[in-house]
Design a protein around this motif. Sequence first.
Motif, PDB file in Angstrom:
ATOM      1  N   ASP A 294      42.153  49.691-109.248  1.00 42.72           N
ATOM      2  CA  ASP A 294      41.766  50.522-108.111  1.00 42.72           C
ATOM      3  C   ASP A 294      42.992  50.991-107.325  1.00 42.72           C
ATOM      4  O   ASP A 294      43.814  50.186-106.891  1.00 42.72           O
ATOM      5  CB  ASP A 294      40.833  49.714-107.197  1.00 42.72           C
ATOM      6  N   ARG A 295      43.089  52.282-107.140  1.00 42.28           N
ATOM      7  CA  ARG A 295      44.241  52.850-106.440  1.00 42.28           C
ATOM      8  C   ARG A 295      44.042  52.908-104.931  1.00 42.28           C
ATOM      9  O   ARG A 295      44.986  53.211-104.201  1.00 42.28           O
ATOM     10  CB  ARG A 295      44.530  54.260-106.964  1.00 42.28           C
ATOM     11  N   ALA A 296      42.820  52.627-104.452  1.00 40.52           N
ATOM     12  CA  ALA A 296      42.531  52.843-103.031  1.00 40.52           C
ATOM     13  C   ALA A 296      42.206  51.570-102.261  1.00 40.52           C
ATOM     14  O   ALA A 296      42.040  51.618-101.045  1.00 40.52           O
ATOM     15  CB  ALA A 296      41.364  53.822-102.903  1.00 40.52           C
ATOM     16  N   ASN A 297      42.122  50.422-102.931  1.00 41.68           N
ATOM     17  CA  ASN A 297      41.644  49.222-102.251  1.00 41.68           C
ATOM     18  C   ASN A 297      42.744  48.379-101.613  1.00 41.68           C
ATOM     19  O   ASN A 297      42.475  47.319-101.046  1.00 41.68           O
ATOM     20  CB  ASN A 297      40.816  48.356-103.202  1.00 41.68           C
ATOM     21  N   LYS A 299      44.819  46.463-102.898  1.00 36.71           N
ATOM     22  CA  LYS A 299      44.973  45.147-103.512  1.00 36.71           C
ATOM     23  C   LYS A 299      45.805  45.255-104.770  1.00 36.71           C
ATOM     24  O   LYS A 299      45.723  46.246-105.490  1.00 36.71           O
ATOM     25  CB  LYS A 299      43.600  44.559-103.858  1.00 36.71           C
ATOM     26  N   GLY A 300      46.579  44.236-105.041  1.00 37.53           N
ATOM     27  CA  GLY A 300      47.227  44.092-106.345  1.00 37.53           C
ATOM     28  C   GLY A 300      48.084  45.232-106.805  1.00 37.53           C
ATOM     29  O   GLY A 300      49.220  45.392-106.372  1.00 37.53           O
ATOM     30  N   VAL A 301      47.535  46.055-107.694  1.00 36.05           N
ATOM     31  CA  VAL A 301      48.311  47.097-108.357  1.00 36.05           C
ATOM     32  C   VAL A 301      47.536  48.409-108.358  1.00 36.05           C
ATOM     33  O   VAL A 301      46.363  48.452-107.983  1.00 36.05           O
ATOM     34  CB  VAL A 301      48.650  46.697-109.812  1.00 36.05           C
ATOM     35  N   LYS A 302      48.200  49.453-108.813  1.00 31.91           N
ATOM     36  CA  LYS A 302      47.573  50.774-108.911  1.00 31.91           C
ATOM     37  C   LYS A 302      47.494  51.186-110.367  1.00 31.91           C
ATOM     38  O   LYS A 302      48.512  51.269-111.049  1.00 31.91           O
ATOM     39  CB  LYS A 302      48.376  51.812-108.123  1.00 31.91           C
ATOM     40  N   GLY A 303      46.287  51.456-110.840  1.00 27.63           N
ATOM     41  CA  GLY A 303      46.137  51.989-112.177  1.00 27.63           C
ATOM     42  C   GLY A 303      46.666  53.412-112.249  1.00 27.63           C
ATOM     43  O   GLY A 303      46.871  54.068-111.230  1.00 27.63           O
ATOM     44  N   VAL A 304      46.889  53.893-113.450  1.00 25.02           N
ATOM     45  CA  VAL A 304      47.376  55.260-113.613  1.00 25.02           C
ATOM     46  C   VAL A 304      46.295  56.267-113.243  1.00 25.02           C
ATOM     47  O   VAL A 304      46.545  57.251-112.559  1.00 25.02           O
ATOM     48  CB  VAL A 304      47.848  55.497-115.062  1.00 25.02           C
ATOM     49  N   ALA A 305      45.059  56.029-113.695  1.00 21.68           N
ATOM     50  CA  ALA A 305      43.955  56.964-113.468  1.00 21.68           C
ATOM     51  C   ALA A 305      43.121  56.521-112.266  1.00 21.68           C
ATOM     52  O   ALA A 305      42.857  55.331-112.095  1.00 21.68           O
ATOM     53  CB  ALA A 305      43.085  57.055-114.707  1.00 21.68           C
ATOM     54  N   ASP A 306      42.682  57.487-111.465  1.00 17.36           N
ATOM     55  CA  ASP A 306      41.972  57.146-110.229  1.00 17.36           C
ATOM     56  C   ASP A 306      40.470  57.367-110.298  1.00 17.36           C
ATOM     57  O   ASP A 306      39.761  57.062-109.338  1.00 17.36           O
ATOM     58  CB  ASP A 306      42.560  57.923-109.051  1.00 17.36           C
ATOM     59  N   ASN A 307      39.960  57.898-111.408  1.00 17.37           N
ATOM     60  CA  ASN A 307      38.515  58.129-111.513  1.00 17.37           C
ATOM     61  C   ASN A 307      38.089  57.839-112.946  1.00 17.37           C
ATOM     62  O   ASN A 307      37.862  58.741-113.748  1.00 17.37           O
ATOM     63  CB  ASN A 307      38.168  59.568-111.128  1.00 17.37           C
ATOM     64  N   VAL A 308      38.025  56.553-113.253  1.00 23.02           N
ATOM     65  CA  VAL A 308      37.832  56.125-114.634  1.00 23.02           C
ATOM     66  C   VAL A 308      36.938  54.895-114.684  1.00 23.02           C
ATOM     67  O   VAL A 308      36.905  54.099-113.743  1.00 23.02           O
ATOM     68  CB  VAL A 308      39.204  55.831-115.295  1.00 23.02           C
ATOM     69  N   GLU A 309      36.176  54.779-115.759  1.00 24.75           N
ATOM     70  CA  GLU A 309      35.379  53.586-116.008  1.00 24.75           C
ATOM     71  C   GLU A 309      35.798  52.975-117.341  1.00 24.75           C
ATOM     72  O   GLU A 309      35.946  53.691-118.334  1.00 24.75           O
ATOM     73  CB  GLU A 309      33.883  53.935-116.045  1.00 24.75           C
TER      74      GLU A 309
END
Length: 530
Positions: A294-297, A299-309
């Motif tokens: 999660d790029r918006a929470n 917490k922790g780290v930022k994934g590359v993609a922001d709208n993915v399942e």
Amino acid sequence: MHKLILSLATIVLSLNISAQELQSKFNWHNLDYEQDGVRGMSVERAYKELLQGRKSETVIVGVIDSGVDIEHEDLKDHIWVNRDEIPDNGIDDDNNGFIDDMNGWDFIGGPDGQDVKQEQLESARLMVKYDQLFGEKPKKRKIKKYKEEYAEYLKIKGEIEEKKQEAAQYLPMYEGLLTNFTSSEDLLKEYLETESLSKEAVEAIKEADADIKIRQAKKYWLYLVDQGASKAAIQEGIDHFKGQLNYNYNPDFNPRAIVGDNPEKLQYAKYGNNEVIGPRAMHGTHVSGIIAADRANEKGVKGVADNVEIMVVRTVPDGDERDKDVANAIRYAADNGAQIVNMSFGKPYSPEKNWVDDAVKYAESKGVLLIAAAGNDNADIDIHRHYPTKFYKDGGEANNWITVGALSYKEGDEMVATFSNYGDESVDVFAPGVAIYSTVPGSKYEEKQGTSMAAPAVTGVAALLKSYFPTLTAGQLKQIILESSDKFNNQQVQLPGGGDTVAFGELSTSAGVVNAYKAVKLAMELTRKQ
């Protein structure tokens, strides 16, 4: 001793390092060289300068791996949910052939909920078959009839003997290393009256005030820590060699009874279970975090993609995955809506490659992009094949496939990861794969390295592009990622695994390093013309 510690990086490929001791800048793989001074993929720059205010669509990414901690704080809101399935009712509500597959499927699980944890390597499985074919004293007529098989048999037999001897040699050395490391650590903790050690605290011990045992413990502990060692990493080395002896190369070990299928017969939707975490979700969780944390929470780290399942397709045990499971995993992902599939695994033998090839062609017909890790044997995979591969057994290659080598955070001739496979025909592009900080089970985070980390970095970029430019096809995504990569054709780099230097352009088809900022720019240009 130095060789032992280095092998922790190349064989175990996972050093456990706290957030305060990261080897490079936090989130380095997403940073920009011009703005941040480290050669990441310019993901943050792409979001800030090019994507702000733009709408995106959710992209489903299939992660074929060891399992994923779907309750991780940084992943739980980015796990695919099969909304056409009613959970836990024992009915295949959506008629896709899989009962209660809410978040994906486990192709190495049994109907009673058990999971395969360890497995043989493919070479050991082939060895068993060849032993049955040739026997202890094969007749000349049979050797002549099965000439190619016999040559492979002898090759595999030699490889297995060598690896078993190596494991038998290194296991007690690692066990001794752990004993000495733990003893040194315990002595230093007692001396410093602390529950946890820091490098700074140990360095600050005044040797004039300490007895010889403390001085020796300090020197030994600091040396190992400087080499990147930790108790967890050494333990992984022990587990690695124990696993080789007890499971991977053990001809009598066969856990497939847990699954209850016939591994020699290609069946789809006839086996497995819906439990997608599995007993060893470390690898798949780390991979998934690189793509989708999660790029918006905050917490922790930022994934590359922001709208993915993330669609979890558990296929990879502690050992070699089976071609049957890989083929079915690709089909499952394609059938259930995955637009991109990450495959961070591999092996040197693929006896049922035709099954995998057919699945790859099926995925291509569905418009699915497949992204695979190049492997960690510092080998030229133009010569020494790493499976699965984009090259079909009957000739030609997949157009919906990207193979990824690993890049280091270092510059100059050290920019390529020392462990990475390469090949100017087989590897398509390089991406960050050293000291990648991402999610691990239990809502925790660790640095790990390998082409297994480089592949999801590229998968994340592909998902980002597909999300903001949904009309792009799998072929166009591949084209954009390769064409927009930063080119280093003539940059001299150390050849992985050897002391020679070569031009970076000789290590992949694109001579490039993935750059999300440039990829987004190229996607804008391409979609404007559509």
